[in-house]
Design an enzyme around this catalytic site. Structure first.
Site, short mmCIF file in Angstrom:
data_model
loop_
_atom_site.label_atom_id
_atom_site.label_comp_id
_atom_site.label_asym_id
_atom_site.label_seq_id
_atom_site.Cartn_x
_atom_site.Cartn_y
_atom_site.Cartn_z
CB CYS A 55 -95.53 -34.48 -7.17
SG CYS A 55 -95.26 -35.54 -7.97
CG HIS A 77 -99.35 -33.52 -5.46
ND1 HIS A 77 -98.69 -31.83 -6.46
CD2 HIS A 77 -98.85 -34.13 -6.29
CE1 HIS A 77 -98.46 -32.81 -7.69
NE2 HIS A 77 -98.61 -33.64 -7.32
CD GLU A 136 -99.10 -29.83 -3.65
OE1 GLU A 136 -98.87 -30.38 -2.75
OE2 GLU A 136 -99.44 -29.55 -4.92
N1 GLN Z 1 -93.26 -35.02 -14.04
C1 GLN Z 1 -92.87 -35.83 -12.58
C2 GLN Z 1 -94.29 -37.33 -12.68
O1 GLN Z 1 -94.66 -37.71 -13.63
C3 GLN Z 1 -93.75 -35.21 -10.86
C4 GLN Z 1 -95.41 -34.71 -11.52
C5 GLN Z 1 -95.49 -33.93 -10.59
O2 GLN Z 1 -94.25 -32.80 -9.78
N2 GLN Z 1 -96.83 -34.09 -9.94
O3 GLN Z 1 -93.72 -37.97 -11.89
#
Ligand code: GLN
Length: 599
Positions: A400, A527, A529
């Site tokens: 992300c 994600h 994970e």
């Molecule tokens: N801050 C970034 C976004 O909102 C990444 C978010 C994250 O890593 N969950 O896209």
């Protein structure tokens, strides 16, 4: 439907979540369909607005629910898919009752905690417990309910009262209560003290709930006399007092619980329609896993470059996913948490020792992970980590925000785009490589991101990550973000070697990057994970560990993807392994006291 309510005494944070999940694991291994509900008595509607510093990671579900990290334990232990309604908070209950009041459904009555809030809690539990949580669509038979906090907390009172009523509503044979309590061992006396447990159980009884099982949590194993004392003073038969001391891995918790007679007790108490499982094969896979975790000889060192490194729970699912992959491959994970700020020029000026130590740590590691995150602090350090991995052929996984920093770094240093940045950190940047997705930025913080399960389609052609996913055309993974890679820069980035090998169905959102000519430089907007399981590690994590131990290429070329972990692990095999396993299990306390165990 049968219910097991798990309450906590003395203090929280002693593993009530793992114990609750372990009940589920044991029952699932008996062939029972299990679901779970986590109750968090705080006023927040969900965990979406939580700071990771305070509560640890925000766990994301398929349906986009942002929930307590304990739901992650349930999903991983039980291999189920929970819904946002499986996490109840005071906020959610009050919201539903207030909405009902506004619709005039209480017909002019005064709306009160008892009976309206307590009724709403009971109805919610009954409704959610019967929802299917597995792919096969089976209706659950047992629901484990974990009540967060400890008995006596003001916030939890309405829930305790609701369950006091609930035990009569669903009848005795369908409801039991397990109370998890701390048994401290003060250094001054050196002995285990039962008084806090006695007081806690007295409080619980005072509120109308009697514990059927008392689970004593202690640092060191407690002796039989302590169990007897708790049994005497807390008015619970001795065989209903379980003892769980600190164990080398959480995978041993269900085994230790099972060894103390949980299965026959639950069969009897809840009148479960199953036979006592055959000891020989019972929980075999789980035993095998617990054994493997403890007998890993080779090590793999991974650096996690993040911002919330002081509270390791902030990266709970990432850590677990790294462990799943390492264990699967037969390696012991050595995880180093590096504060991204410490890699920055500013730290070099202010505290050079910390700066050089952080860099040394990073350089020594076999692989690097830059996980998700929010806010500007530490961004430059993460970008530096991405650059170092790119230039030094160091296996890298970005998640992300980690993918966004990898793209920014590439833009700045390969495409020479000056001041390239994300609009999250620099709204005026002349090269906005990462931009916000307008439809998800509704000026409200809770629940407004691109959340939950979405499809990622792989592009045609070969890629390591696609192979790791078993050469499927697409995958479904969970998301939680507001920003995305700016599509305008994709062609230029690709021409320079940063390949976008996965995107959404409309080809608008970039989901996976892979760097050409690098042993493993992969980053995902989603994600991965959240879907990793102890016996089913997540492919991007598996790739990172494989590359970090120098086995990725042979793994992909030999096409060993479907092979059992032993083929590529360094563990013993065959009968030697089985006999070692047996010796190991015998060493677990209480294992030999119950005839139904495999031994
Ligand atoms: N801050 C970034 C976004 O909102 C990444 C978010 C994250 O890593 N969950 O896209």
């Amino acid at each position: 439907m049968k219910y097991i309510l798990v309450t906590g005494g003395v203090i929280s944070g002693i593993g009530k979540g793992v114990i609750s999940s372990s009940f589920g694991t044991i029952l699932k291994n008996c062939g029972i369909h299990v679901t779970s509900i986590k109750i968090d008595p705080y006023i927040n509607i969900d965990a979406g607005t939580f700071s990771p510093y305070e509560h640890g990671e925000v766990y994301v579900l398929d349906d986009g629910g942002e929930v307590d990290l304990d739901l992650g334990n349930y999903e991983r232990f039980l291999d189920v898919t929970l819904h946002k309604s499986n996490n109840i908070t005071t906020g959610k209950i009050y919201e539903s009752v207030i909405q009902k009041e506004r619709r005039g459904e209480f017909l002019g009555k005064t709306v009160q905690v008892v009976p309206h809030i307590t009724d709403a809690i009971q109805e919610w539990v009954e409704r959610v417990a019967s929802q299917s949580v597995s792919e096969d669509g089976n209706t659950p038979e047992v629901c484990i309910i974990e009540l967060g906090g400890t008995i006596g907390d003001i916030d939890g009172m309405a829930f305790v009262e609701a369950f006091r009523q609930f035990q009569f509503r669903v009848k005795r044979e369908n409801f039991c209560c397990a109370h998890v309590s701390l048994v401290p061992q003060p250094r001054s006396t050196g002995e285990h003290k039962t008084k806090p447990t006695q007081t806690g159980v007295r409080d619980l009884r005072g509120f109308g709930l009697s514990p059927d099982l008392i689970i004593c949590r202690s640092e060191k194993p407690v002796g039989e006399e302590i169990k007897e004392k708790i049994s005497n003073f807390c008015h619970v038969p001795p065989e209903q007092v379980l003892a769980i001391h600190d164990l080398p891995s959480i995978y041993q918790v269900p085994l230790l619980m099972e060894s103390q007679g949980v299965v026959p007790f639950l069969i009897d108490r809840l009148q479960l329609n199953i036979r006592l499982p055959s000891p020989r094969n019972f929980m075999r896979k789980w035993r095998d896993l617990a054994y493997r975790v403890e007998h890993l000889r080779k090590e793999v060192t991974i650096s996690l470059v993040g911002k919330y490194t002081k509270l390791q729970d902030s990266y709970a699912s990432v850590t677990k996913s790294l462990q799943h992959a390492s264990i699967h491959l037969g390696y012991k994970l050595k995880l180093k948490y590096i504060d991204a700020c410490n890699l920055e020029e500013e730290t070099k000026q202010s505290t050079p020792v910390i700066f050089y130590e952080a860099w040394q740590e990073l350089c020594k590691s076999d692989g690097v992970i830059v996980p998700g995150g929010f806010g500007k602090r530490g961004i430059e350090g993460k970008i530096e980590a991405c650059k170092w991995c790119r230039l030094n052929n160091k296996p890298f996984l970005g998640i992300c925000l980690g993918m966004q920093t990898a793209v920014i770094e590439f833009g700045r240093n390969v495409l020479n785009l000056s001041n390239a940045n994300s609009t999250e950190f620099d709204s005026e940047t002349e090269n906005p490589l990462v931009i916000d997705m307008p439809e998800h930025n509704q000026g409200q913080m809770g629940g407004t991101m691109r959340l939950g399960k979405r499809t990622t389609i792989f592009t045609e052609g070969e890629s390591a990550i696609k192979q790791l996913y078993g050469n499927k055309d697409s995958v479904e993974e969970r998301h939680r973000h507001r920003y995305e890679v700016n599509p305008k820069f994709v062609t230029a980035l690709e021409a320079a070697g940063m390949k976008f090998v996965g995107h959404d169905e409309k080809l608008e959102r970039m989901e996976i990057i892979e760097l050409e000519g690098h042993p493993y430089y992969v980053a995902t907007q989603y994600h991965p994970e959240y879907l990793s399981r102890p016996l089913k590690p997540s492919p991007p994590f598996l790739g990172l560990i494989l590359a970090s131990v120098g086995k990725l290429e042979s793994y992909l070329s030999k096409d060993t993807r479907k092979a059992s972990p032993e083929i590529i692990s360094d563990n013993d095999s065959g009968s030697k392994r089985t006999s070692k396993l047996k010796t190991h299990l015998l060493s677990i306390p209480f294992m030999d006291r119950f005839p139904f165990t495999m031994l």
